[in-house]
Design a protein around this motif. Sequence first.
Motif, PDB file in Angstrom:
ATOM      1  N   HIS A   1      63.184  46.509   8.460  1.00  0.00           N
ATOM      2  CA  HIS A   1      62.658  45.174   8.158  1.00  0.00           C
ATOM      3  C   HIS A   1      61.135  45.214   8.174  1.00  0.00           C
ATOM      4  CE1 HIS A   1      62.880  45.329  12.556  1.00  0.00           C
ATOM      5  NE2 HIS A   1      61.894  44.445  12.556  1.00  0.00           N
ATOM      6  N   HIS A   2      60.546  44.144   7.637  1.00  0.00           N
ATOM      7  CA  HIS A   2      59.098  44.076   7.457  1.00  0.00           C
ATOM      8  C   HIS A   2      58.368  43.554   8.690  1.00  0.00           C
ATOM      9  CE1 HIS A   2      59.193  44.907   3.163  1.00  0.00           C
ATOM     10  NE2 HIS A   2      60.151  44.019   3.018  1.00  0.00           N
ATOM     11  N   HIS A   3      57.130  44.007   8.801  1.00  0.00           N
ATOM     12  CA  HIS A   3      56.148  43.472   9.757  1.00  0.00           C
ATOM     13  C   HIS A   3      54.862  43.314   8.967  1.00  0.00           C
ATOM     14  CE1 HIS A   3      59.084  45.568  12.239  1.00  0.00           C
ATOM     15  NE2 HIS A   3      58.768  44.702  13.185  1.00  0.00           N
ATOM     16  N   LEU A   4      54.126  42.244   9.252  1.00  0.00           N
ATOM     17  CA  LEU A   4      52.854  42.003   8.586  1.00  0.00           C
ATOM     18  C   LEU A   4      51.757  42.075   9.632  1.00  0.00           C
ATOM     19  CD1 LEU A   4      51.391  41.225   5.947  1.00  0.00           C
ATOM     20  CD2 LEU A   4      51.706  38.829   6.628  1.00  0.00           C
ATOM     21  N   ILE A   5      50.815  42.974   9.417  1.00  0.00           N
ATOM     22  CA  ILE A   5      49.714  43.178  10.352  1.00  0.00           C
ATOM     23  C   ILE A   5      48.453  42.589   9.708  1.00  0.00           C
ATOM     24  CG2 ILE A   5      48.370  44.877  11.645  1.00  0.00           C
ATOM     25  CD1 ILE A   5      50.847  46.791  11.270  1.00  0.00           C
ATOM     26  N   ILE A   6      47.851  41.640  10.413  1.00  0.00           N
ATOM     27  CA  ILE A   6      46.668  40.962   9.895  1.00  0.00           C
ATOM     28  C   ILE A   6      45.430  41.600  10.516  1.00  0.00           C
ATOM     29  CG2 ILE A   6      45.466  38.747   9.737  1.00  0.00           C
ATOM     30  CD1 ILE A   6      48.313  37.453  10.044  1.00  0.00           C
ATOM     31  N   ASP A   7      44.568  42.134   9.664  1.00  0.00           N
ATOM     32  CA  ASP A   7      43.317  42.769  10.096  1.00  0.00           C
ATOM     33  C   ASP A   7      43.561  43.858  11.136  1.00  0.00           C
ATOM     34  OD1 ASP A   7      41.779  41.140   8.380  1.00  0.00           O
ATOM     35  OD2 ASP A   7      41.741  39.527   9.872  1.00  0.00           O
ATOM     36  N   GLY A   8      44.531  44.718  10.859  1.00  0.00           N
ATOM     37  CA  GLY A   8      44.851  45.812  11.772  1.00  0.00           C
ATOM     38  C   GLY A   8      45.276  47.046  11.003  1.00  0.00           C
ATOM     39  N   GLU A   9      45.709  48.043  11.739  1.00  0.00           N
ATOM     40  CA  GLU A   9      46.053  49.350  11.184  1.00  0.00           C
ATOM     41  C   GLU A   9      47.568  49.561  11.169  1.00  0.00           C
ATOM     42  OE1 GLU A   9      43.674  51.548  10.117  1.00  0.00           O
ATOM     43  OE2 GLU A   9      42.182  50.013  10.588  1.00  0.00           O
ATOM     44  N   PRO A  10      48.061  50.494  10.320  1.00  0.00           N
ATOM     45  CA  PRO A  10      49.475  50.854  10.389  1.00  0.00           C
ATOM     46  C   PRO A  10      49.828  51.370  11.790  1.00  0.00           C
ATOM     47  CG  PRO A  10      48.457  51.786   8.431  1.00  0.00           C
ATOM     48  CD  PRO A  10      47.348  51.232   9.283  1.00  0.00           C
ATOM     49  N   VAL A  11      51.086  51.270  12.125  1.00  0.00           N
ATOM     50  CA  VAL A  11      51.573  51.691  13.441  1.00  0.00           C
ATOM     51  C   VAL A  11      52.172  53.090  13.307  1.00  0.00           C
ATOM     52  CG1 VAL A  11      53.191  51.125  15.288  1.00  0.00           C
ATOM     53  CG2 VAL A  11      51.991  49.292  14.086  1.00  0.00           C
ATOM     54  N   ALA A  12      51.866  53.964  14.259  1.00  0.00           N
ATOM     55  CA  ALA A  12      52.357  55.343  14.237  1.00  0.00           C
ATOM     56  C   ALA A  12      53.879  55.389  14.202  1.00  0.00           C
ATOM     57  CB  ALA A  12      51.839  56.094  15.463  1.00  0.00           C
ATOM     58  N   ALA A  13      54.416  56.376  13.514  1.00  0.00           N
ATOM     59  CA  ALA A  13      55.866  56.544  13.407  1.00  0.00           C
ATOM     60  C   ALA A  13      56.502  56.655  14.791  1.00  0.00           C
ATOM     61  CB  ALA A  13      56.193  57.783  12.577  1.00  0.00           C
TER      62      ALA A  13
ATOM     63  N   PRO B   1      68.407  42.817   8.967  1.00  0.00           N
ATOM     64  CA  PRO B   1      67.908  42.227  10.209  1.00  0.00           C
ATOM     65  C   PRO B   1      67.845  43.258  11.344  1.00  0.00           C
ATOM     66  CG  PRO B   1      69.513  40.772   9.200  1.00  0.00           C
ATOM     67  CD  PRO B   1      69.551  42.070   8.430  1.00  0.00           C
ATOM     68  N   ALA B   2      66.919  43.015  12.264  1.00  0.00           N
ATOM     69  CA  ALA B   2      66.757  43.883  13.434  1.00  0.00           C
ATOM     70  C   ALA B   2      68.004  43.791  14.319  1.00  0.00           C
ATOM     71  CB  ALA B   2      65.523  43.466  14.218  1.00  0.00           C
TER      72      ALA B   2
ATOM     73  N   HIS C   1      62.552  47.811  15.816  1.00  0.00           N
ATOM     74  CA  HIS C   1      61.121  47.545  15.585  1.00  0.00           C
ATOM     75  C   HIS C   1      60.255  48.797  15.747  1.00  0.00           C
ATOM     76  CE1 HIS C   1      61.916  43.219  15.479  1.00  0.00           C
ATOM     77  NE2 HIS C   1      62.660  43.400  16.547  1.00  0.00           N
ATOM     78  N   GLN C   2      60.850  49.977  15.671  1.00  0.00           N
ATOM     79  CA  GLN C   2      60.079  51.222  15.744  1.00  0.00           C
ATOM     80  C   GLN C   2      59.584  51.562  14.342  1.00  0.00           C
ATOM     81  OE1 GLN C   2      62.204  54.334  17.838  1.00  0.00           O
ATOM     82  NE2 GLN C   2      63.182  52.803  19.144  1.00  0.00           N
ATOM     83  N   SER C   3      58.273  51.700  14.231  1.00  0.00           N
ATOM     84  CA  SER C   3      57.628  51.914  12.946  1.00  0.00           C
ATOM     85  C   SER C   3      58.117  53.178  12.253  1.00  0.00           C
ATOM     86  CB  SER C   3      56.115  52.011  13.167  1.00  0.00           C
ATOM     87  OG  SER C   3      55.460  52.398  11.989  1.00  0.00           O
ATOM     88  N   TYR C   4      58.212  53.091  10.918  1.00  0.00           N
ATOM     89  CA  TYR C   4      58.445  54.279  10.103  1.00  0.00           C
ATOM     90  C   TYR C   4      57.121  54.989   9.803  1.00  0.00           C
ATOM     91  CZ  TYR C   4      63.367  53.147   9.242  1.00  0.00           C
ATOM     92  OH  TYR C   4      64.725  52.900   9.372  1.00  0.00           O
ATOM     93  N   GLY C   5      56.022  54.470  10.330  1.00  0.00           N
ATOM     94  CA  GLY C   5      54.729  55.141  10.219  1.00  0.00           C
ATOM     95  C   GLY C   5      53.929  54.745   8.997  1.00  0.00           C
TER      96      GLY C   5
END
Length: 129
Positions: A61-73, A51-52, A113-117
């Motif tokens: 933890h997971h995030h689901l992006i619908i019709d979008g791009e990966p998030v920068a690290a 958990p966050a 919630h900071q992306s691993y890229g």
Amino acid sequence: MKTMITAALLAALSLTAQAAPEVHFIEPADGATVSSPLRVEMGVSDMTVQPAGKIVEGTGHHHLIIDGEPVAAGTPVPADEQHLHFGKGQTETTIELAPGKHTLTLQFADGLHQSYGPAMSKTIEITVE
């Protein structure tokens, strides 16, 4: 005999060192035709879902992006209708999508919630009937 054992151990260590963490969709499959609502099951290898709230090495933890791009690290994953957060450590969900083609991107992020890229993301395409 000793040389063969040493070679086998070195080969095993080499394979272990090459394994990189990755996220993947358990369900749905890439290219699947589905109906809405649809079940999404998320997986990760060589990291632990947690958990966050705290930064713990080797977890996230997971995030689901619908019709979008990966998030920068290092960039926080937005929280909106396109970016779904699973900060309680969930590994599955049910979502509703309009008919048509969609991309789903699984993005793993740390306890803040900071992306691993993009290296810790996976994008699939699905068609909703």
